[in-house]
Design a protein around this motif. Structure first.
Motif, PDB file in Angstrom:
ATOM      1  N   LYS A 124       0.856  -1.186   0.000  1.00 10.42           N
ATOM      2  CA  LYS A 124       0.000   0.000   0.000  1.00 10.42           C
ATOM      3  C   LYS A 124       0.892   1.237   0.000  1.00 10.42           C
ATOM      4  O   LYS A 124       1.673   1.437   0.927  1.00 10.42           O
ATOM      5  CB  LYS A 124      -0.907   0.012   1.227  1.00 10.42           C
ATOM      6  N   LYS A 125       0.759   2.037  -1.034  1.00  7.75           N
ATOM      7  CA  LYS A 125       1.529   3.273  -1.130  1.00  7.75           C
ATOM      8  C   LYS A 125       0.702   4.489  -0.745  1.00  7.75           C
ATOM      9  O   LYS A 125       1.188   5.609  -0.786  1.00  7.75           O
ATOM     10  CB  LYS A 125       2.088   3.430  -2.545  1.00  7.75           C
ATOM     11  N   ILE A 126      -0.555   4.256  -0.400  1.00  3.70           N
ATOM     12  CA  ILE A 126      -1.417   5.315   0.132  1.00  3.70           C
ATOM     13  C   ILE A 126      -1.804   4.893   1.543  1.00  3.70           C
ATOM     14  O   ILE A 126      -2.390   3.827   1.737  1.00  3.70           O
ATOM     15  CB  ILE A 126      -2.682   5.523  -0.714  1.00  3.70           C
ATOM     16  N   LEU A 127      -1.432   5.710   2.510  1.00  5.56           N
ATOM     17  CA  LEU A 127      -1.702   5.385   3.910  1.00  5.56           C
ATOM     18  C   LEU A 127      -2.663   6.402   4.517  1.00  5.56           C
ATOM     19  O   LEU A 127      -2.380   7.603   4.506  1.00  5.56           O
ATOM     20  CB  LEU A 127      -0.401   5.381   4.716  1.00  5.56           C
ATOM     21  N   PRO A 128      -3.797   5.944   5.052  1.00  7.15           N
ATOM     22  CA  PRO A 128      -4.680   6.862   5.777  1.00  7.15           C
ATOM     23  C   PRO A 128      -4.001   7.341   7.064  1.00  7.15           C
ATOM     24  O   PRO A 128      -3.386   6.546   7.775  1.00  7.15           O
ATOM     25  CB  PRO A 128      -5.904   6.006   6.097  1.00  7.15           C
ATOM     26  N   ILE A 129      -4.108   8.629   7.330  1.00 10.89           N
ATOM     27  CA  ILE A 129      -3.582   9.208   8.569  1.00 10.89           C
ATOM     28  C   ILE A 129      -4.728   9.393   9.559  1.00 10.89           C
ATOM     29  O   ILE A 129      -4.602   9.108  10.738  1.00 10.89           O
ATOM     30  CB  ILE A 129      -2.888  10.557   8.293  1.00 10.89           C
ATOM     31  N   THR A 130      -5.844   9.902   9.069  1.00 12.87           N
ATOM     32  CA  THR A 130      -7.089   9.987   9.842  1.00 12.87           C
ATOM     33  C   THR A 130      -8.188   9.412   8.948  1.00 12.87           C
ATOM     34  O   THR A 130      -7.900   8.890   7.873  1.00 12.87           O
ATOM     35  CB  THR A 130      -7.425  11.451  10.214  1.00 12.87           C
ATOM     36  N   ASP A 131      -9.426   9.550   9.380  1.00 14.59           N
ATOM     37  CA  ASP A 131     -10.520   9.067   8.534  1.00 14.59           C
ATOM     38  C   ASP A 131     -10.838  10.034   7.398  1.00 14.59           C
ATOM     39  O   ASP A 131     -11.704   9.762   6.574  1.00 14.59           O
ATOM     40  CB  ASP A 131     -11.774   8.794   9.374  1.00 14.59           C
ATOM     41  N   ARG A 132     -10.092  11.155   7.320  1.00 16.24           N
ATOM     42  CA  ARG A 132     -10.327  12.154   6.269  1.00 16.24           C
ATOM     43  C   ARG A 132      -9.052  12.628   5.569  1.00 16.24           C
ATOM     44  O   ARG A 132      -9.119  13.497   4.710  1.00 16.24           O
ATOM     45  CB  ARG A 132     -11.025  13.387   6.858  1.00 16.24           C
ATOM     46  N   VAL A 155      -6.720   2.837  -4.864  1.00 18.41           N
ATOM     47  CA  VAL A 155      -7.434   4.105  -5.038  1.00 18.41           C
ATOM     48  C   VAL A 155      -8.119   4.463  -3.725  1.00 18.41           C
ATOM     49  O   VAL A 155      -8.804   3.631  -3.128  1.00 18.41           O
ATOM     50  CB  VAL A 155      -8.498   4.012  -6.160  1.00 18.41           C
ATOM     51  N   ILE A 156      -7.914   5.697  -3.295  1.00 18.57           N
ATOM     52  CA  ILE A 156      -8.627   6.211  -2.125  1.00 18.57           C
ATOM     53  C   ILE A 156      -9.377   7.469  -2.535  1.00 18.57           C
ATOM     54  O   ILE A 156      -8.805   8.380  -3.137  1.00 18.57           O
ATOM     55  CB  ILE A 156      -7.668   6.492  -0.952  1.00 18.57           C
ATOM     56  N   THR A 157     -10.665   7.478  -2.228  1.00 18.05           N
ATOM     57  CA  THR A 157     -11.525   8.630  -2.487  1.00 18.05           C
ATOM     58  C   THR A 157     -11.941   9.217  -1.145  1.00 18.05           C
ATOM     59  O   THR A 157     -12.384   8.483  -0.258  1.00 18.05           O
ATOM     60  CB  THR A 157     -12.779   8.198  -3.279  1.00 18.05           C
ATOM     61  N   ILE A 158     -11.766  10.529  -0.999  1.00 17.84           N
ATOM     62  CA  ILE A 158     -12.112  11.202   0.254  1.00 17.84           C
ATOM     63  C   ILE A 158     -13.115  12.311  -0.048  1.00 17.84           C
ATOM     64  O   ILE A 158     -12.838  13.205  -0.853  1.00 17.84           O
ATOM     65  CB  ILE A 158     -10.868  11.802   0.938  1.00 17.84           C
ATOM     66  N   THR A 159     -14.271  12.221   0.580  1.00 20.51           N
ATOM     67  CA  THR A 159     -15.300  13.251   0.447  1.00 20.51           C
ATOM     68  C   THR A 159     -15.737  13.671   1.846  1.00 20.51           C
ATOM     69  O   THR A 159     -15.230  13.152   2.843  1.00 20.51           O
ATOM     70  CB  THR A 159     -16.521  12.722  -0.329  1.00 20.51           C
ATOM     71  N   LYS A 160     -16.706  14.584   1.920  1.00 22.69           N
ATOM     72  CA  LYS A 160     -17.183  14.987   3.249  1.00 22.69           C
ATOM     73  C   LYS A 160     -17.887  13.843   3.964  1.00 22.69           C
ATOM     74  O   LYS A 160     -18.050  13.871   5.176  1.00 22.69           O
ATOM     75  CB  LYS A 160     -18.072  16.220   3.165  1.00 22.69           C
ATOM     76  N   GLU A 161     -18.268  12.813   3.220  1.00 18.76           N
ATOM     77  CA  GLU A 161     -18.881  11.628   3.841  1.00 18.76           C
ATOM     78  C   GLU A 161     -17.847  10.686   4.446  1.00 18.76           C
ATOM     79  O   GLU A 161     -18.179   9.835   5.260  1.00 18.76           O
ATOM     80  CB  GLU A 161     -19.714  10.854   2.808  1.00 18.76           C
ATOM     81  N   GLY A 162     -16.591  10.806   4.036  1.00 15.35           N
ATOM     82  CA  GLY A 162     -15.553   9.934   4.575  1.00 15.35           C
ATOM     83  C   GLY A 162     -14.613   9.419   3.502  1.00 15.35           C
ATOM     84  O   GLY A 162     -14.534   9.960   2.402  1.00 15.35           O
ATOM     85  N   MET A 163     -13.910   8.340   3.837  1.00 20.72           N
ATOM     86  CA  MET A 163     -12.864   7.788   2.980  1.00 20.72           C
ATOM     87  C   MET A 163     -13.256   6.396   2.495  1.00 20.72           C
ATOM     88  O   MET A 163     -13.763   5.585   3.260  1.00 20.72           O
ATOM     89  CB  MET A 163     -11.556   7.702   3.779  1.00 20.72           C
ATOM     90  N   LYS A 164     -12.980   6.146   1.215  1.00 16.88           N
ATOM     91  CA  LYS A 164     -13.240   4.829   0.628  1.00 16.88           C
ATOM     92  C   LYS A 164     -11.969   4.345  -0.053  1.00 16.88           C
ATOM     93  O   LYS A 164     -11.364   5.073  -0.843  1.00 16.88           O
ATOM     94  CB  LYS A 164     -14.376   4.922  -0.390  1.00 16.88           C
ATOM     95  N   GLU A 165     -11.572   3.104   0.250  1.00 18.77           N
ATOM     96  CA  GLU A 165     -10.392   2.508  -0.367  1.00 18.77           C
ATOM     97  C   GLU A 165     -10.808   1.331  -1.233  1.00 18.77           C
ATOM     98  O   GLU A 165     -11.690   0.564  -0.865  1.00 18.77           O
ATOM     99  CB  GLU A 165      -9.414   2.025   0.706  1.00 18.77           C
ATOM    100  N   GLU A 166     -10.154   1.200  -2.383  1.00 16.29           N
ATOM    101  CA  GLU A 166     -10.414   0.064  -3.263  1.00 16.29           C
ATOM    102  C   GLU A 166      -9.140  -0.290  -4.019  1.00 16.29           C
ATOM    103  O   GLU A 166      -8.201   0.501  -4.093  1.00 16.29           O
ATOM    104  CB  GLU A 166     -11.538   0.384  -4.252  1.00 16.29           C
TER     105      GLU A 166
END
Length: 199
Positions: free
Chosen positions: A38-46, A182-193
């Motif tokens: 994984k080359k994309i690491l979540p730091i927080t939920d946003r 792929v990580i998508t971040i919106t005001k609803e939160g974060m989605k990883e796929e």
């Protein structure tokens, strides 16, 4: 002889959020170390960060940022913004310039507003609408330049990010061709796929 490594990471900012994408291959010189990193690491939920360069350095920085984000939340009772975290990371990298972290980082998030920035190993910080890092970036940036539109949807940005990584993987020998994180971040939160490289 210098060992070669490579990757492609991209980030796109829109009015509705941020999309980050990266290949999942870790290479060292002419050897593939793993196809599933994984080359994309979540730091927080946003907020999340990507890396081109040393995975170990990124992981150390991610642990630091996670701790800082938790401390900020505890102290101020609200989440740290992505812009504040980008500035903090810039300071951390600059303070280490004599023994630098060997990374190029993209930071993206949605706390109050969508934010996207890139950082070099010495802490140079650029906020932008789209960016790319890594050995495949000359190929990926051309796709982003051609396809980016300010009013594009999150789904269109997701497809553009995937296309940019795929294009880089076809031409850059150090960018993996197996999966795209792929990580998508919106005001609803974060989605990883994870998306297959081949269409």
């Amino acid at each position: 002889m210098e060992k070669k490594t490579g990757t492609t990471t991209v980030g796109i900012k829109l009015k509705d959020g941020v999309v980050l994408a990266a290949d999942t291959q870790a290479s060292l010189d002419h050897m593939v170390e793993t196809l599933n990193i994984k080359k994309i690491l979540p730091i927080t939920d946003r907020i999340a960060i990507t890396t081109a360069g040393s995975v170990g350095d990124l992981q150390a920085l991610a642990r630091m940022l996670e701790a800082e984000a938790k401390y900020y939340q505890f102290t101020w009772g609200k989440p740290m913004t992505a812009k504040a975290m980008a500035n903090l990371l810039s300071n951390i990298l600059n303070e280490s310039k004599w023994f630098p972290y060997m990374v190029q980082i993209i930071i993206g998030g949605y706390v109050e507003e969508p934010t996207l920035a890139s950082l070099d190993p010495l802490g140079g910080l650029i906020f932008d609408n789209y960016t790319t890092t890594g050995s495949g970036s000359p190929f990926a940036i051309a796709i982003l330049e051609d396809g980016y539109k300010e009013d594009m949807s999150i789904e269109d940005a997701r497809e553009l990010a995937i296309k940019a990584v795929r294009t880089a993987g076809k031409r850059d020998v150090y960018t993996g061709e197996r999966k795209i994180q792929v990580i998508t971040i919106t005001k609803e939160g974060m989605k990883e796929e994870f998306v297959e490289f081949k269409e």
